[in-house]
Design an enzyme around this catalytic site. Structure first.
Site, PDB file in Angstrom:
ATOM      1  N   LYS A  98       0.859  -1.195   0.000  1.00  0.00           N
ATOM      2  CA  LYS A  98       0.000   0.000   0.000  1.00  0.00           C
ATOM      3  C   LYS A  98       0.889   1.236   0.000  1.00  0.00           C
ATOM      4  CE  LYS A  98      -2.017   2.605   3.019  1.00  0.00           C
ATOM      5  NZ  LYS A  98      -1.904   3.859   2.279  1.00  0.00           N
ATOM      6  N   SER A 133       4.700   7.433  10.402  1.00  0.00           N
ATOM      7  CA  SER A 133       4.731   8.223  11.635  1.00  0.00           C
ATOM      8  C   SER A 133       4.575   7.343  12.878  1.00  0.00           C
ATOM      9  CB  SER A 133       3.598   9.250  11.595  1.00  0.00           C
ATOM     10  OG  SER A 133       2.360   8.558  11.596  1.00  0.00           O
ATOM     11  N   CYS A 187      13.232  11.066   7.107  1.00  0.00           N
ATOM     12  CA  CYS A 187      13.310  10.506   8.469  1.00  0.00           C
ATOM     13  C   CYS A 187      14.741  10.540   8.973  1.00  0.00           C
ATOM     14  CB  CYS A 187      12.777   9.086   8.504  1.00  0.00           C
ATOM     15  SG  CYS A 187      13.818   7.963   7.599  1.00  0.00           S
TER      16      CYS A 187
HETATM   17  P1  NAD Z   1       1.847   8.375   8.051  1.00  0.00           P
HETATM   18  O1  NAD Z   1       2.012   7.559   9.288  1.00  0.00           O
HETATM   19  O2  NAD Z   1       0.857   9.465   8.044  1.00  0.00           O
HETATM   20  O3  NAD Z   1       1.462   7.398   6.832  1.00  0.00           O
HETATM   21  C1  NAD Z   1       2.193   6.204   6.580  1.00  0.00           C
HETATM   22  C2  NAD Z   1       1.233   5.145   6.056  1.00  0.00           C
HETATM   23  O4  NAD Z   1       0.342   4.753   7.098  1.00  0.00           O
HETATM   24  C3  NAD Z   1       0.377   5.621   4.900  1.00  0.00           C
HETATM   25  O5  NAD Z   1       0.320   4.592   3.952  1.00  0.00           O
HETATM   26  C4  NAD Z   1      -0.981   5.908   5.537  1.00  0.00           C
HETATM   27  O6  NAD Z   1      -2.052   5.666   4.664  1.00  0.00           O
HETATM   28  C5  NAD Z   1      -1.006   4.956   6.717  1.00  0.00           C
HETATM   29  N1  NAD Z   1      -1.699   5.495   7.908  1.00  0.00           N
HETATM   30  C6  NAD Z   1      -1.548   6.733   8.436  1.00  0.00           C
HETATM   31  N2  NAD Z   1      -2.266   6.861   9.568  1.00  0.00           N
HETATM   32  C7  NAD Z   1      -2.889   5.685   9.760  1.00  0.00           C
HETATM   33  C8  NAD Z   1      -3.771   5.187  10.763  1.00  0.00           C
HETATM   34  N3  NAD Z   1      -4.170   5.925  11.798  1.00  0.00           N
HETATM   35  N4  NAD Z   1      -4.235   3.926  10.637  1.00  0.00           N
HETATM   36  C9  NAD Z   1      -3.853   3.145   9.618  1.00  0.00           C
HETATM   37  N5  NAD Z   1      -3.005   3.563   8.629  1.00  0.00           N
HETATM   38  C10 NAD Z   1      -2.530   4.812   8.709  1.00  0.00           C
HETATM   39  O7  NAD Z   1       3.317   8.909   7.678  1.00  0.00           O
HETATM   40  P2  NAD Z   1       3.702   9.943   6.518  1.00  0.00           P
HETATM   41  O8  NAD Z   1       3.258  11.308   6.905  1.00  0.00           O
HETATM   42  O9  NAD Z   1       3.305   9.412   5.187  1.00  0.00           O
HETATM   43  O10 NAD Z   1       5.304   9.871   6.581  1.00  0.00           O
HETATM   44  C11 NAD Z   1       6.083  10.690   7.396  1.00  0.00           C
HETATM   45  C12 NAD Z   1       6.542   9.959   8.637  1.00  0.00           C
HETATM   46  O11 NAD Z   1       7.231   8.776   8.277  1.00  0.00           O
HETATM   47  C13 NAD Z   1       7.541  10.751   9.470  1.00  0.00           C
HETATM   48  O12 NAD Z   1       7.237  10.579  10.836  1.00  0.00           O
HETATM   49  C14 NAD Z   1       8.881  10.108   9.154  1.00  0.00           C
HETATM   50  O13 NAD Z   1       9.864  10.231  10.156  1.00  0.00           O
HETATM   51  C15 NAD Z   1       8.475   8.690   8.981  1.00  0.00           C
HETATM   52  N6  NAD Z   1       9.429   7.945   8.189  1.00  0.00           N
HETATM   53  C16 NAD Z   1      10.215   7.056   8.833  1.00  0.00           C
HETATM   54  C17 NAD Z   1      11.173   6.344   8.127  1.00  0.00           C
HETATM   55  C18 NAD Z   1      12.055   5.359   8.840  1.00  0.00           C
HETATM   56  O14 NAD Z   1      12.656   4.531   8.169  1.00  0.00           O
HETATM   57  N7  NAD Z   1      12.154   5.414  10.155  1.00  0.00           N
HETATM   58  C19 NAD Z   1      11.322   6.543   6.742  1.00  0.00           C
HETATM   59  C20 NAD Z   1      10.477   7.459   6.100  1.00  0.00           C
HETATM   60  C21 NAD Z   1       9.530   8.156   6.840  1.00  0.00           C
END
Ligand code: NAD
Length: 424
Positions: free
Chosen positions: A105, A158, A213
């Site tokens: 996804k 996140s 990140c």
């Molecule tokens: P996000 O958590 O909003 O979304 C990530 C995925 O989760 C998406 O596919 C989204 O549809 C899904 N999602 C979001 N909230 C959800 C919920 N409540 N229930 C179920 N699914 C849900 O993250 P984002 O804004 O797309 O990405 C940014 C974040 O990702 C930052 O915090 C960043 O640090 C982190 N990140 C971490 C790494 C790592 O390797 N540690 C790498 C890239 C990004």
């Protein structure tokens, strides 16, 4: 995998254009997004090495024991918006090369690159049904979390979503790896090379509009900030904020109007709590794009650990600057932060670097390197609040995550083989 590698190389510009158009990062950053993922495809082409089992002969008379690694079955990947090509490529090449199928996804905000990659994977010969892209948000994720046929979940995103996905996925008996948020600190020692350190900080804090990140979002100056304030402002001013496809653009827009508002609110909270805004990227105007989600490079100094701008992952082009007296204080500050993704030290001292590398409670460490993202023969090893699970993404651990060990004990005694001349 060799074919997929070749196809991705050939289609890098198309992928980069899709990323820039949907996500906003500059074309150079978008090419980097593809390239860092391509490295995992190259690694996957040599997966046989990591699939090898172990063998002990004669554990007892005529008995041997050996282990083999077998696929899990159906695996799932849930991706964030900030690396629309790299994160899918951290996941599906290793999962499928290890013999699994994958339900992937992409982020609902920029799914285009994953669609192009899936098309290329089909063209490269991946059988239909092995890689399956599904779109959507919470409902789609819940379906993945609860589906009995899905054996594992790889999540990148996140903290809030990661904790939820980890808990519900594990409660359903699935193997889960969750890479989450970060607050990456750079420690600047008084003996650091100032020019190189300034460039590194500006690139790592403001590049990709801080939406990485592994971005450096906190700088800790041991012995005071001194001339770094002016040097950072000077260097950051040279960055051009504009649409990712414009020539010379260094910093693109942030992902959404909500993200822009949140970043601006966190800058304001820093100012209200007593930080000094040495450079303010709020309200900047970009010619030709009056409605863009623009936030320019922002520098907050005099930041204290209790401030919200320090506590929160801002995920925008904002560098918060703190000052401490000793290296030990810097290490204690970093170790008290809830995240442990990446960190860096800038110094000319091997002894200081060695102390830092040994004592810091963070999973990826750069020594005079601002963004120490490991190449795929290592793994991406965030710690503490930045990672839930055990086996981490890509590299040997990535292959271990996508496989399980079967251990076979066999008995072939010579005396049982009477029919074979010479064995009895
Ligand atoms: P996000 O958590 O909003 O979304 C990530 C995925 O989760 C998406 O596919 C989204 O549809 C899904 N999602 C979001 N909230 C959800 C919920 N409540 N229930 C179920 N699914 C849900 O993250 P984002 O804004 O797309 O990405 C940014 C974040 O990702 C930052 O915090 C960043 O640090 C982190 N990140 C971490 C790494 C790592 O390797 N540690 C790498 C890239 C990004």
């Amino acid at each position: 995998m060799f074919k997929l590698q070749e196809l991705i190389q050939r289609h890098t510009d198309e992928l980069a254009r899709s990323i820039t158009q949907e996500q906003g990062k500059t074309l150079a950053d978008a090419r980097g997004d593809v390239f860092r993922g391509l490295e995992v495809v190259e690694y996957a082409a040599g997966i046989g090495r990591d699939l090898m089992g172990e063998y002990v002969e004669h554990v007892s008379g005529g008995i041997d024991t050996f282990s083999i690694r077998q696929p899990l079955g159906v695996t799932a990947g849930i991706c964030p918006f900030n690396f629309p090509a790299m994160i899918p490529l951290w996941l599906f090449p290793l999962a499928t090369a290890a013999g699994n199928s994958m339900v992937l996804k992409p982020s609902e905000r920029d799914p285009g690159a994953a669609m192009i990659l899936a098309q290329l994977a089909l063209e490269a010969g991946l059988p239909k049904g092995v890689l399956n892209i599904v779109h959507g948000t919470h409902d789609t994720v819940n379906r993945i979390l609860d589906h009995p046929d899905i054996a594992s979940i790889s999540f990148v995103g996140s903290d809030a979503a990661g904790r939820y996905i980890y808990e519900r996925g594990c409660a359903n008996g699935k193997r889960v790896q969750a890479n989450m948020g970060a607050k990456n600190h750079a420690v600047v020692m008084p003996d650091a090379n100032m020019e190189a350190t300034t460039s590194a900080l500006v690139g790592a804090a403001f590049g990709a509009a801080g939406q990485r990140c592994m971005a450096i979002s906190a700088a800790v100056f041991v012995g005071g900030m001194g001339p770094y304030r002016e040097a950072l402002i000077e260097k950051a001013k040279s960055l051009k904020v504009s649409a990712g496809w414009e020539a010379g653009a260094d910093v693109g827009p942030v992902i959404s109007p909500q993200a822009k508002q949140r970043i601006e609110r966190l800058i304001e909270s820093g100012v209200k709590q007593g930080a000094r805004c040495d450079m303010d990227g709020r309200g900047i105007k970009v010619a030709g794009y009056p409605d863009g989600n623009w936030v320019g490079p922002t520098l907050l100094s005099g930041v204290q650990p209790h401030m919200e701008c320090y506590q929160e992952e801002i995920f925008g082009p904002v560098l918060v600057c703190l000052e401490v007296d000793t290296l030990d204080e810097a290490i204690a500050l970093i170790n008290a932060n809830e995240h442990g993704n990446g960190t860096a030290i800038f110094t000319g001292s091997g002894a200081a670097a060695r102390r830092f590398q040994s004592d810091v409670d963070v999973g990826m460490v750069g020594i005079n390197i601002p963004i120490p993202v490991p190449l795929p023969f290592f793994s991406f090893t965030g710690w503490r609040g930045s990672f839930y699970g055990d086996l981490q993404m890509y590299g040997k651990m990535g292959v271990q995550f996508f496989t399980r060990t079967k251990t076979v004990t066999q008995s072939w005694k010579d005396a049982d083989s009477k029919a074979i001349p010479g064995l009895a």
